[in-house]
Design an enzyme around this catalytic site. Sequence first.
Site, short mmCIF file in Angstrom:
data_model
loop_
_atom_site.label_atom_id
_atom_site.label_comp_id
_atom_site.label_asym_id
_atom_site.label_seq_id
_atom_site.Cartn_x
_atom_site.Cartn_y
_atom_site.Cartn_z
N SER A 148 -64.02 -29.86 -7.14
CA SER A 148 -63.58 -28.79 -6.06
C SER A 148 -64.81 -27.97 -5.42
CB SER A 148 -62.32 -28.12 -6.76
OG SER A 148 -63.03 -27.45 -7.93
N LYS A 188 -61.64 -25.27 0.04
CA LYS A 188 -60.94 -24.19 0.53
C LYS A 188 -60.88 -24.13 2.14
CE LYS A 188 -59.34 -21.32 -3.09
NZ LYS A 188 -60.47 -21.77 -4.45
C1 LIG Z 1 -59.93 -21.88 -5.52
C2 LIG Z 1 -60.92 -22.78 -6.24
C3 LIG Z 1 -60.25 -23.67 -7.32
C4 LIG Z 1 -58.50 -23.36 -7.42
O1 LIG Z 1 -57.54 -23.47 -6.54
P1 LIG Z 1 -56.14 -22.86 -6.53
O2 LIG Z 1 -55.71 -23.32 -4.92
O3 LIG Z 1 -56.42 -21.55 -6.47
O4 LIG Z 1 -55.49 -23.39 -7.64
C5 LIG Z 1 -60.70 -24.55 -7.98
N1 LIG Z 1 -61.98 -24.89 -7.76
C6 LIG Z 1 -62.79 -24.12 -6.74
C7 LIG Z 1 -64.26 -24.70 -6.60
C8 LIG Z 1 -62.06 -23.00 -6.08
O5 LIG Z 1 -62.80 -22.34 -5.26
#
Ligand SMILES: *Cc1c(COP(=O)(O)O)cnc(C)c1O
Length: 326
Positions: free
Chosen positions: A305, A53
């Site tokens: 992510s 993010k």
């Molecule tokens: C926000 C987030 C997501 C999902 O992202 P989107 O853009 O809302 O689809 C996935 N994994 C993590 C760790 C996140 O913080």
Amino acid sequence: MNAPDFADILAARRRIAPHVLRTPLGRSDTLSARLGAEVFLKHEHRQTTGAFKLRGATNALLALPAERRAAGVTTASTGNHGRALACAARASGVRAVVCLSRLAPPNKVAGVEAMGAEARVIGESQDEAMVEARRLVAEDGMTLIPPFDHPDVVAGQGTCGLEIVEDLPDLGTVLVPLSGGGLIAGVALAVKTARPAARVVGVSMARGAAMAASLRAGHPVEVREEATLADSLGGGIGVGNRVTFPMVRDLVDDVIELDEPAIAEGIRWAYRVEGEVIEGAAAVGIAALLAGKAAPRGPTVALLSGRNIDMELHRRIVCSDTPWEG
Ligand SMILES: *Cc1c(COP(=O)(O)O)cnc(C)c1O
């Protein structure tokens, strides 16, 4: 608000390069052997702040004119976006107020404060926290930087996809955690531009998957928010969604939904086999492969992510040898 294009991702990369890490792509020998395909992991959980993010938040903040930045920024967030915006704001000397719902785990609230932002815990849902953020915009002149439904945020997240296709030019499939769709929209734009033949697959938890329900309905719908191991995937896509819903509808090939035991298996595998601590949201790509729900077509990437999980919960998951019952 117009959808971003590929040039916006290239511009985002130039803008944010000094502030974010270029994360490594590593081959998973064990997953490759198990699945009989080339499987790679994008180690985005090692990004500064512990999640991708930071890319979108930094791009959106730096794209603001100086006078808007001076009045400060705010957001409502389940945690990782709030932490990212706090970090981006601090790096530029900008005031940030992060509004979180009471569902946000304590480690994420602490994370926001540790990053030097004001954390305002308010409301029972993402939507109620959002009301407070809107009030700050109306009454204090702050700028709202949303977690996904904004072209500059999507373009920033797209830089992660750009790195994947640069490191793996013959990419066949990329598995992307999916909630509001900012990450997958940006990744899909980068991947489909650079390598149109590649498949982009979204993975969500079955408990309250707002984007999957919206795609089925043909328009953004609300779903009931439920507790899940993939807490960073919770929350709606916004009934007024303008950017990510159409992009996901047009660019994403498939969406998979996973139950909680499968997500726990993904966290466990990442730790025990790959030696990586990742949160539930980040484990869904590995989990989909392990559960046989995603067939790897060509060289396949699971995008990890984030790593911001409560470590006591993590310990319980990885130490248990029985299927997770939540
Ligand atoms: C926000 C987030 C997501 C999902 O992202 P989107 O853009 O809302 O689809 C996935 N994994 C993590 C760790 C996140 O913080």
